[in-house]
Design an enzyme around this catalytic site. Sequence first.
Site, short mmCIF file in Angstrom:
data_model
loop_
_atom_site.label_atom_id
_atom_site.label_comp_id
_atom_site.label_asym_id
_atom_site.label_seq_id
_atom_site.Cartn_x
_atom_site.Cartn_y
_atom_site.Cartn_z
CE LYS A 114 -4.43 -1.48 1.81
NZ LYS A 114 -5.46 -1.32 2.81
CE LYS A 198 -5.89 -7.58 -2.23
NZ LYS A 198 -5.66 -7.12 -0.86
CE LYS A 201 -13.45 -2.09 0.08
NZ LYS A 201 -13.29 -1.72 1.50
P1 AMP Z 1 -11.19 -4.43 2.99
O1 AMP Z 1 -12.08 -3.99 1.91
O2 AMP Z 1 -9.75 -4.30 2.66
O3 AMP Z 1 -11.55 -3.88 4.32
O4 AMP Z 1 -11.44 -6.00 3.11
C1 AMP Z 1 -12.58 -6.55 3.73
C2 AMP Z 1 -12.50 -8.06 3.71
O5 AMP Z 1 -12.54 -8.53 2.36
C3 AMP Z 1 -11.19 -8.62 4.31
O6 AMP Z 1 -11.52 -9.78 5.06
C4 AMP Z 1 -10.38 -8.97 3.11
O7 AMP Z 1 -9.48 -10.03 3.37
C5 AMP Z 1 -11.46 -9.40 2.10
N1 AMP Z 1 -11.00 -9.21 0.71
C6 AMP Z 1 -10.66 -8.04 0.12
N2 AMP Z 1 -10.30 -8.23 -1.17
C7 AMP Z 1 -10.41 -9.58 -1.38
C8 AMP Z 1 -10.18 -10.42 -2.53
N3 AMP Z 1 -9.77 -9.93 -3.70
N4 AMP Z 1 -10.40 -11.75 -2.39
C9 AMP Z 1 -10.83 -12.26 -1.20
N5 AMP Z 1 -11.07 -11.52 -0.10
C10 AMP Z 1 -10.86 -10.20 -0.18
#
Ligand code: AMP
Length: 333
Positions: A114, A198, A201
């Site tokens: 990041k 990956k 967002k």
């Molecule tokens: P975040 O949006 O970074 O707060 O992520 C929220 C949840 O979504 C966390 O448990 C992440 O590990 C999961 N997550 C985010 N991106 C992915 C992805 N590409 N594949 C699987 N899980 C994801």
Amino acid sequence: MSKKIFSGVQPTGNLHLGNYLGAIKNFVELSNDKENECIFCVVDLHAITVRQDKDQLKNNIRETAATFIASGINPSKSIIFNQSKVHAHAEGSWILSCMSPMGWLNRMTQFKEKAGKDKEKASVGLYIYPILMASDILLYDATHVPVGDDQKQHLELTRDIAQKFNKDFNCEDFLKPPEPLIKKNFSRIMSLKDGSKKMSKSDPSDLSRINLTDTKDQIINKIKRAKTDTFPIPNEVQKLKDRPEAENLLGIYSSISNQSLTKTLDEFGGKNFSDLKNQLAETLLSKISPISDEIKKLINDHDYLDKILLEGADKAEVIAGKKIREMKKIIGF
Ligand code: AMP
Ligand code: TRP
């Protein structure tokens, strides 16, 4: 066995299929088990580790809560709240940061990703982000933390921090090292445009992800345009090696259909990607569109969402407030 579940999602917009399949779908399943005590947190303090627009942040906090509810989490059974409403998170984070060695944080790969090339410009908050996450989890004595694969290292750090605190202050078992709950096969959903990245967002290409608020046409179009390769779909899992885009689409289909990859290969082995894509788009529409419709309905009901978040924060405050008071006593305040 009953579990104490805690997990968090950042209100940074564009919640996508990776968030759903890697985390939120798992939250729903766990919260449907009456034995479990579940707490789902909109981690707004984590969100501000990178700059956020004020109005958008407000909107994204509500949208994340709406997504939890629209996906099937019942707010009268599980606690849903936003982190900044409960002071103990920030306070616990400070205390834990004072006993966490920098060497541990220097190993965190997500910070490196990041922060990018110019680490000197990244915020200190982004650097100590995993300690705030440890505080979130440890304040609730969570036994299990459902997350996607990218959070595995942060959970290992949480365990280490808990154990070090207990040892340093001679208070065995006070902080409980949690178990990660990471889906074995589909915990890392990749970009639809590049199977080595990956689904995220922040990817500048909207075609790389299915957003949970996408319209039916957008979903169909994105699946149609998803990258594949030129070989037919194989019959065996081993033959997907070095074919990341094929593996990703087949994985998404398996996960959303609640079936094993082997079963999906039985269904599609030898066929063309167009067959898989048609079926995948149809399945996504049937599973994601109802959630999307519900999010859009809920998002306009500010009073309802704010009430859920406030009630959730009151309940969370009772648990975390008690723990932080004990923690402060232990360290001599
Ligand atoms: P975040 O949006 O970074 O707060 O992520 C929220 C949840 O979504 C966390 O448990 C992440 O590990 C999961 N997550 C985010 N991106 C992915 C992805 N590409 N594949 C699987 N899980 C994801
Ligand atoms: N760091 C997690 C992510 O980016 C979000 C998060 C914050 C979290 N606190 C948490 C996840 C506590 C699980 C438990 O995805």
